[in-house]
Design an enzyme around this catalytic site. Structure first.
Site, PDB file in Angstrom:
ATOM      1  N   ILE A  24       0.819  -1.211   0.000  1.00 38.21           N
ATOM      2  CA  ILE A  24       0.000   0.000   0.000  1.00 38.21           C
ATOM      3  C   ILE A  24       0.857   1.268   0.000  1.00 38.21           C
ATOM      4  CG2 ILE A  24      -1.491   1.351   1.552  1.00 38.21           C
ATOM      5  CD1 ILE A  24      -3.011  -1.266   2.162  1.00 38.21           C
ATOM      6  N   ASP A  78      15.134   0.899  10.917  1.00 40.54           N
ATOM      7  CA  ASP A  78      14.066   0.174  11.618  1.00 40.54           C
ATOM      8  C   ASP A  78      13.251   1.200  12.401  1.00 40.54           C
ATOM      9  OD1 ASP A  78      12.564  -1.368  13.455  1.00 40.54           O
ATOM     10  OD2 ASP A  78      14.080  -2.951  13.495  1.00 40.54           O
ATOM     11  N   LYS A  93       7.713  11.669  15.598  1.00 39.26           N
ATOM     12  CA  LYS A  93       8.663  12.438  16.415  1.00 39.26           C
ATOM     13  C   LYS A  93       9.854  12.935  15.586  1.00 39.26           C
ATOM     14  CE  LYS A  93       9.696  13.549  20.723  1.00 39.26           C
ATOM     15  NZ  LYS A  93       8.847  14.505  21.437  1.00 39.26           N
ATOM     16  N   SER A 133      -3.718   2.875   9.460  1.00 37.44           N
ATOM     17  CA  SER A 133      -4.346   2.152  10.558  1.00 37.44           C
ATOM     18  C   SER A 133      -5.003   0.886   9.998  1.00 37.44           C
ATOM     19  CB  SER A 133      -5.347   3.082  11.251  1.00 37.44           C
ATOM     20  OG  SER A 133      -5.927   2.443  12.353  1.00 37.44           O
ATOM     21  N   LYS A 163      -3.057  -0.975  16.471  1.00 37.97           N
ATOM     22  CA  LYS A 163      -3.692   0.023  15.603  1.00 37.97           C
ATOM     23  C   LYS A 163      -4.625   0.940  16.399  1.00 37.97           C
ATOM     24  CE  LYS A 163      -1.885  -1.270  11.584  1.00 37.97           C
ATOM     25  NZ  LYS A 163      -0.875  -0.461  10.887  1.00 37.97           N
ATOM     26  N   ILE A 188      -7.503  -5.231   0.756  1.00 32.79           N
ATOM     27  CA  ILE A 188      -6.926  -4.634  -0.458  1.00 32.79           C
ATOM     28  C   ILE A 188      -6.195  -5.731  -1.232  1.00 32.79           C
ATOM     29  CG2 ILE A 188      -5.334  -2.871  -1.369  1.00 32.79           C
ATOM     30  CD1 ILE A 188      -7.835  -1.716   0.083  1.00 32.79           C
TER      31      ILE A 188
END
Ligand code: COA
Length: 284
Positions: A28, A74, A134, A151, A169, A198
């Site tokens: 996605i 990562d 962040k 999400s 999530k 999807i």
């Protein structure tokens, strides 16, 4: 199966913009990056495997004519994200759009889920989204940019075999609402996209047994799996000026799938609801 539609957006909609995408090496987030680039943006994609992000970046540049760099790291290690943001700024000078899309998933019943397994998925999905936010937020404040976290709809119900991802999530949704509230006054918008089933994604290929695909599709109100572009169009909208008053939301892109979770107890769908003049309940 998944319906393909052409872009309805202006071809230069994203010209001059720069996207920073975690999980952009495949699936996605690769598809969203491709459409952002096809509409003029440059991009940096960030993923765990160097060879994979490098070849995805090359492919994206070739396919779209815009520029993409691949950076490995990562999301659980914020220092790797901070270094990636630095490299992106050196390369492109700005970041306008951030997609927090890196995710980990496997099917496991609670019986088979160790503490470390649960923590691993929370760290990739929830802490990873926090670390992505962040490490990019100062750049987004400078450009009055926008963040999208990927999400899911799993946590709206008690989805079996997905307790770890559901918890992770739910945390992502909560975090993004807080980002929207705290950074709205500084000009940054933050939203989630919750994809449903999807087609052509690793998640669906691995998580949905092939013999259940037809039955599952017939239970989706829009009667098909989504395409990766269905998600990309929503991302383009959310990043575009058309969504300049949209923040703190979750855009569910699932063909209505989650509303059907357990709703009719295995009754044939949609046939049970199509009799003219007959009360649907009489057919159940
Ligand atoms: N069932 C139960 N536990 C599992 C599991 C499964 N199918 N897969 C992994 N785990 C557990 C491991 O056993 C380990 O727990 P333990 O130490 O108690 O045994 C823990 O999860 C961490 O696994 P590990 O493989 O060491 O972590 P990792 O950081 O290398 O990778 C994932 C974690 C989620 C990325 C990995 O499971 C994976 O590669 N998944 C497939 C790829 C993917 O998730 N793509 C995203 C699609 S949406």
């Amino acid at each position: 199966m998944a319906q393909q539609t052409a872009s309805v957006f202006r071809p230069d909609l994203m010209k001059g913009k720069v996207a920073f995408v975690t999980g952009g090496g495949s699936g996605i987030c690769y598809g969203i990056t491709k459409q952002l680039m096809a509409h003029g943006a440059n991009a940096a994609i960030f993923g765990r495997r160097k060879a994979k992000v490098d070849s995805a970046a090359q492919e994206l540049s070739k396919e779209t004519g815009s520029k993409c760099i691949g950076i490995s790291g990562d999301v659980r290690k914020i220092e790797t994200l901070e270094a990636a943001v630095k490299q992106t700024i050196e390369e492109f000078g700005r970041i306008d759009f951030v997609i927090a899309g890196a995710a980990g998933n496997f099917l496991a019943p609670l019986d088979g889920l160790s503490s470390n397994a649960f923590r691993t998925v929370l760290e990739i999905d929830t802490l990873g989204t926090f670390n992505t936010f962040k490490s990019t937020i100062d750049e987004l404040v400078k450009t009055k940019g926008s963040l999208i976290a990927i999400s899911a709809t799993l946590h709206y119900t008690g989805m079996p075999l997905q307790a770890h991802v559901s918890a992770a999530k739910a945390g992502v949704d909560a975090l993004i609402r807080a980002v929207a509230v705290e950074y709205g006054p500084r000009g940054v918008r933050a939203n989630c996209i919750a994809p449903g089933p999807i087609a052509g994604t690793e998640g669906m290929d691995r998580l949905m047994p092939k013999e259940l695909v037809d039955k599952h599709t017939s239970m989706i109100p829009l009667q098909r799996y989504g395409s990766i572009d269905d998600i990309a169009w929503t991302a383009l909208f959310l990043f575009s000026p058309a969504a300049s008053y949209v923040t703190g939301t979750v855009s569910i892109v699932d063909g209505g799938d989650w509303h059907m979770s357990g709703a009719i107890g295995g009754a044939p769908y949609p046939d049970a609801f199509s009799g003219a003049g007959e009360a649907p309940a009489s057919k159940l």
